[in-house]
Design an enzyme around this catalytic site. Sequence first.
Site, PDB file in Angstrom:
ATOM      1  N   ASP A   1       0.741  -1.356   0.037  1.00 22.26           N
ATOM      2  CA  ASP A   1      -0.268  -0.004   0.261  1.00 22.26           C
ATOM      3  C   ASP A   1       0.933   1.717  -0.233  1.00 22.26           C
ATOM      4  O   ASP A   1       1.660   0.845   0.716  1.00 22.26           O
ATOM      5  CB  ASP A   1      -1.133  -0.198   1.546  1.00 22.26           C
TER       6      ASP A   1
ATOM      7  N   GLU B   1       2.180  -0.300  -5.122  1.00 27.35           N
ATOM      8  CA  GLU B   1       0.604   1.042  -5.705  1.00 27.35           C
ATOM      9  C   GLU B   1       1.755   2.056  -5.815  1.00 27.35           C
ATOM     10  O   GLU B   1       2.428   2.169  -4.475  1.00 27.35           O
ATOM     11  CB  GLU B   1      -0.336   1.285  -4.595  1.00 27.35           C
TER      12      GLU B   1
END
Length: 552
Positions: free
Chosen positions: A205, A241
Site C-alpha cells: 500500500d 501501488e
Amino acid sequence: MRLTNTADLWWKNAVIYCLDVETYKDGNGDGIGDFRGLTQQVDHLDRLGVTCIWLMPFFPTPDRDDGYDITDFYSVDPRLGTLGDFVEFMRTARDRGIRVIADLVVNHTSDEHPWFKESRSSRDSPKRDWYVWKDEPEPDDPKAIVFPDKEDSLWEFDEGTGQYYLHSFYRFQPDLNTGNPEVRDEIARILGFWMELGLSGFRVDAVPFLLDGVGGDPHEFLADLRAFLNRRDGSAILLGEVNLPYPDLMKYFGNGNGDQVTMCFDFIGMQRFHLSMARQNPRALAEALRERPRPPKDSQWASFVRNHDELTLDKLTDSERQEVFDAFGPDKDMQLFGRGLRRRLPPMLGGDLSRLKLAYSVMFSLPGTPVLFYGEEIGLGENLEAEGRMAVRVPMQWAPSGGFSEDPKVSVPSPAGEYGPRNVNVDSQRRDPDSLLRWVTMLIERYRESPELAWGDYEVLDAGDEAVLAHRADAEGGTVLAVHNFADREAQVELYLCGIDDSQVLVDLLVDGTQDVPPDGRVRFTIGPYGCRWFRVAKPDELPEDASAKGS
C-alpha cells in the site's frame, strides 16, 4: 512459448482478483462477510479463471478506514473469522491452484494499536521512535494532503506528551518511522509470518509514503524487503501501488536491477484509458503505451480498469480530467477530492454492455498482468449513498435475492434499481451465454492461452482509423494481434504486419473464423461499433495452441 517459463514466473501472466472479505460472502449469517463465506465461493473464482486472489486488509481494526487502520498485524479481525478460518481458506484456494496475496499496510497503524499507545505514553517510551514526533509541525503542502475533505494538516498535536505526530493519511493513522531499524525488522517479521501461512506475496500500500523518512537511500529499504521475500520464497511477489510519472516510478522497480517491487500498477495507462473511452478515441491510451518504459527483466506492469479506491485522474491535465468528469461523472456527488470518481464502470457507461465488453477486452489484451476488482465480472454497480470511496465497496451479488447474507441488515447496502441484485448477479449470468460474466471468463481463457500478451515485445500499430487501437505482441516466434474500435460506428481497419505474409493466416480468438493475409502483409477488414478482435498468427492448418507453443 515454453509453458515452463510462464509457470515459473507465474505473476507475468497471472489473473489477479482483488476482494474485500467483509463484502464478499457472509458465511455465518451476521450480515458481515467472512473467511468461511469466501471459502465457499472459491469455486466461482476457479471457474472464472482467476489465478491469484488479492485480499484487502482483514486484520483487527477499529474500522474507521475500512480496515486500513490496523491494530494487530498478526491476526484476523474477529468479525471476519479466526486464523483457523484463514488457513482453511488458504488450503481451499491452493487446492484449486489459486495463489493468494494480501495488502501490506505498514506505512501507518491505527492510533489504537498497542505500539502507538506505548509510543504516546511518554517521550521516554521504548517505542517513541517507532513513530514520527516533532516539537513543531513541518509546513504542510496542501497538495500532499491525501484526504482534503477530512484533513487540513499532516500533523496532529498530542496533548499527553506535547508533541506532534505525522499522519500522511487520516489523523487516526499515525505514520510508522520506517527509518528506525527496529520498525523495519518488525515489518520483515510481518511478511515472514503470513508467508509461513501460505501467502505468495503482498500488494504494498502507498509505496512512496512507506519510504518517506527512511533516510539515506530509501530504496535500500525496499530492496531489503524484496531480498527477505526472496530468501523465504523465491516465487513470492511485491505488487506496488506507485502512482507516479513513469520516469519516477521506474526507481521502485529498482531501475534496471528489478530488485525492489516485482510489479507496479500502471496508473498512467489506466487514466489514459478512461480519457480514451470518454473521447471514443484511443490516441491517449496509445500514447501511454508508447511512452511506458519496459520494466526490468522478470518484472511486470499490472493493468486495471479501476481499483478499490477512487478512480483517480490525478495524472491528467485539468481539461482532460474535466472531459472524463463530463462523460462519466457529471454530478459533484460522483466525484471525489476533485481528482477522481467514486463510481464503477457499468453505471459510468450507462449499462452499455457492448462498451463494457470492449473495456475488458482492452484490459486483458494490454501488455501486462490484468487485475480485476471483485464484481467487475458481472458489472456490479455502486451505491452513491455511501460515504466517499465506500460507494464502490458494495456487497457481492450472487443471486437475484442478493445471496451475500441471510441477514437483511447487512453492514454495507447493495446498489439499488437496475444495478441491484435482481438484475445483476452471478447465478443469472452463469446461465446467459451473452452475459458479461461469460465474456470475461472467455477473455481470461484467451489471455491465458496467449502468453505473448504478457511476455512479448509489443508494438502499437497504425490502424488506418483514429477510432481503432491495434497492437501486436511477439514472443518466441508467436504473435498475437488485438484490435479494438472505441467508437459507436463501423471502422475500416488497415494494418501492415511486418514479417507476416500469405503463408500465414490470422485466427480469430474471440469468434470462429480466420482472416487471410495478403502477400504484402497489409490486412484490411471492417470492425463494428465497439468491436473487439483478437488474432493469432498461424499457418493455415496449424492449431492456435500449437502456434503459441513455438520455442518450446
